[in-house]
Design an enzyme around this catalytic site. Structure first.
Site, PDB file in Angstrom:
ATOM      1  N   ASN A 110      -5.794  12.361  -0.699  1.00 22.48           N
ATOM      2  CA  ASN A 110      -4.972  11.572   0.229  1.00 22.48           C
ATOM      3  C   ASN A 110      -5.926  10.806   1.150  1.00 22.48           C
ATOM      4  OD1 ASN A 110      -2.332  10.772   1.214  1.00 22.48           O
ATOM      5  ND2 ASN A 110      -2.796  11.943   3.055  1.00 22.48           N
ATOM      6  N   LYS A 111      -5.379  10.025   2.023  1.00 22.41           N
ATOM      7  CA  LYS A 111      -6.179   9.165   2.908  1.00 22.41           C
ATOM      8  C   LYS A 111      -7.292   9.964   3.580  1.00 22.41           C
ATOM      9  CE  LYS A 111      -5.932   5.696   3.293  1.00 22.41           C
ATOM     10  NZ  LYS A 111      -6.790   4.783   2.489  1.00 22.41           N
ATOM     11  N   ASP A 133      -2.061  10.819  -2.896  1.00 22.64           N
ATOM     12  CA  ASP A 133      -2.320   9.738  -3.857  1.00 22.64           C
ATOM     13  C   ASP A 133      -2.519  10.275  -5.266  1.00 22.64           C
ATOM     14  OD1 ASP A 133      -3.098   8.611  -1.094  1.00 22.64           O
ATOM     15  OD2 ASP A 133      -2.828   6.885  -2.421  1.00 22.64           O
ATOM     16  N   ARG A 142      -6.646  -0.421  -7.759  1.00 23.86           N
ATOM     17  CA  ARG A 142      -6.949   0.713  -6.866  1.00 23.86           C
ATOM     18  C   ARG A 142      -7.032   1.975  -7.733  1.00 23.86           C
ATOM     19  NH1 ARG A 142      -4.216   1.165  -1.175  1.00 23.86           N
ATOM     20  NH2 ARG A 142      -6.248   2.084  -0.767  1.00 23.86           N
ATOM     21  N   ARG A 177       0.850  -1.187   0.000  1.00 21.85           N
ATOM     22  CA  ARG A 177       0.000   0.000   0.000  1.00 21.85           C
ATOM     23  C   ARG A 177       0.889   1.241   0.000  1.00 21.85           C
ATOM     24  NH1 ARG A 177       1.505   1.829   4.138  1.00 21.85           N
ATOM     25  NH2 ARG A 177       0.385   3.733   3.666  1.00 21.85           N
ATOM     26  N   GLY A 178       0.222   2.410  -0.157  1.00 23.41           N
ATOM     27  CA  GLY A 178       0.972   3.655  -0.290  1.00 23.41           C
ATOM     28  C   GLY A 178       1.173   3.899  -1.779  1.00 23.41           C
ATOM     29  N   ALA A 179       0.860   5.125  -2.211  1.00 27.21           N
ATOM     30  CA  ALA A 179       0.805   5.405  -3.652  1.00 27.21           C
ATOM     31  C   ALA A 179       2.089   5.031  -4.408  1.00 27.21           C
ATOM     32  CB  ALA A 179       0.434   6.867  -3.863  1.00 27.21           C
TER      33      ALA A 179
HETATM   34  O1  MRU Z   1      -4.844   3.269   1.338  1.00 24.47           O
HETATM   35  P1  MRU Z   1      -3.355   3.476   1.473  1.00 24.47           P
HETATM   36  O2  MRU Z   1      -2.810   3.016   2.774  1.00 24.47           O
HETATM   37  O3  MRU Z   1      -2.618   2.939   0.275  1.00 24.47           O
HETATM   38  O4  MRU Z   1      -3.227   5.052   1.444  1.00 24.47           O
HETATM   39  C1  MRU Z   1      -1.984   5.635   1.614  1.00 24.47           C
HETATM   40  C2  MRU Z   1      -2.031   7.111   1.659  1.00 24.47           C
HETATM   41  O5  MRU Z   1      -3.067   7.720   1.574  1.00 24.47           O
HETATM   42  C3  MRU Z   1      -0.727   7.796   1.710  1.00 24.47           C
HETATM   43  O6  MRU Z   1      -0.796   8.972   2.444  1.00 24.47           O
HETATM   44  C4  MRU Z   1      -0.298   8.148   0.280  1.00 24.47           C
HETATM   45  O7  MRU Z   1      -0.437   7.030  -0.531  1.00 24.47           O
HETATM   46  C5  MRU Z   1       1.078   8.645   0.221  1.00 24.47           C
HETATM   47  S1  MRU Z   1       2.225   7.335   0.559  1.00 24.47           S
HETATM   48  C6  MRU Z   1       3.802   7.928   0.372  1.00 24.47           C
END
Ligand code: MRU
Length: 356
Positions: A248-249, A238, A87, A49-51
């Protein structure tokens, strides 16, 4: 150069090995992915996970797929389509897949397999370098804020935008890690980030790195910002639309509103691959809707220290679960990128630069 304490992704022969983030912070377990479906499942269930990291995983997923079977156009198209659908919000995924497509499509089929691994490795290495540069530029921001704070600097973050979410030292946490390495006194407010609690990943990372941090309930952020207890908010992203609106989240927008009301600077730290010149504004960003079950259950350790899952909501509950929100550009004090720090008014020049 920052080295990840554990490899988040790595090639092992024809397989992709990932650190399974659904089991963190309780158990450190690697998984071996050998087929397209394995990689797609790992991304959609958020084992990775994480963009930036899902972009890297998708790139490796193309390599896994072409190695496991045919490398013809139909196989390439299928892999790209399946991975693209995992995603929707993080544009880094589409960015990495487009790059794989451009690199592989012109090649004769037998040459595509090793080229796919090499391109995925290149994307991974470049992301690590981008994180380091974000850290260096963000350190300048933290140093300026520190001189005004007159005490240890306190940064608030949301979700996990650290080394678990990237190929390197992270995005939002990169300036913090750079600051700590440089002797800057910095502490971090870490919001839990319901419902998937990625804040626990952040707390785990920071604890391992010896960075002082305070876990907070998501709803505590407004009060802390109003009281001036945080000197800045830094989050990852994201997708950043052409006008600067930032996905973002979910929960990021509320922090941005509270920071704005309290006069606390709100920064978005992200690499070039997170900027999407093809999406005009926040309304055009697709927001991922995830399963209601994510709100009904919580994972943790029981009294004996064994990992397990508890039901939180009564049977028959209903829920909506948007995984992201969009912070309007007007609430963003600045973007911290590998190419420098700039405000929304300089975004057009930045976008022209990355498209040139
Ligand atoms: O749903 P996730 O855990 O993949 O979401 C992650 C986030 O929203 C992060 O803040 C974003 O991807 C930046 S990660 C460097």
């Amino acid at each position: 150069m920052f080295t990840q304490p554990l490899p988040v992704l790595r090639r092992d022969g024809n397989a992709l090995i990932i650190l399974d983030q659904t089991l963190l912070p309780w158990r450190v377990v690697e998984r071996r992915l050998v087929a397209l479906d394995d990689v797609a499942e790992a991304i959609s269930t958020m084992r990775v996970r994480g963009a930036p990291l899902i972009g890297c995983a998708a790139a490796f997923g193309v390599a896994v797929t072409l190695t496991a079977g045919s490398a013809d156009d139909a196989a390439l198209d299928h892999a790209l389509a399946v991975l693209r659908a995992t995603r929707p919000t993080a544009v880094n995924l589409a960015w990495a897949l487009n790059r794989m497509d451009m690199r592989l499509r012109p090649l004769p089929f037998p040459m595509r397999r090793e080229a796919a691994w090499a391109e995925a490795e290149a994307i991974f290495a470049e992301d690590a370098a981008m994180c380091a540069a974000i850290g260096a530029h963000g350190l300048g921001v933290l140093r300026a804020l520190r001189s005004r704070a007159g005490r240890a600097l306190r940064v608030m973050t949301h979700c996990n935008a650290g080394w678990l979410a990237t190929a390197g030292m992270g995005t939002a946490l990169a300036p913090v890690y750079a600051g700590c390495a440089d002797g800057l006194e910095v502490e971090v407010f870490v919001s839990e980030t319901r419902p998937r609690n990625q804040g626990l990943l952040t707390a785990w990372e920071l604890a391992a790195a010896g960075v002082k941090h305070m876990l907070i309930a998501d709803n505590a952020a407004g009060l802390l910002l109003m009281r001036g207890e945080a000197d800045a908010v830094i989050v990852g992203a994201d997708r950043i639309a052409a006008n600067g609106d930032t996905a973002n989240k979910v929960g990021t927008y509320l922090k941005a509103l509270a920071a704005h009301a309290a006069g606390v600077p709100f920064y978005v730290a992200a690499p070039v691959s997170t900027f999407d010149p093809g999406t005009a504004c926040g309304e055009a960003i697709p927001v991922e809707e995830r399963a209601a079950e994510e709100l009904f259950f919580v994972d943790g350790l029981d009294g004996q220290g064994c990992p397990g899952r508890l039901r939180l909501a009564p049977e028959g509950s209903c829920a909506v679960n948007p995984a992201f929100d969009v912070t309007p550009a007007a609430l963003v004090s600045g973007f911290i990128t590998e190419r420098g720090v700039f405000g929304v008014e300089e975004l057009d020049d930045f976008l022209q630069g990355i498209q040139a």
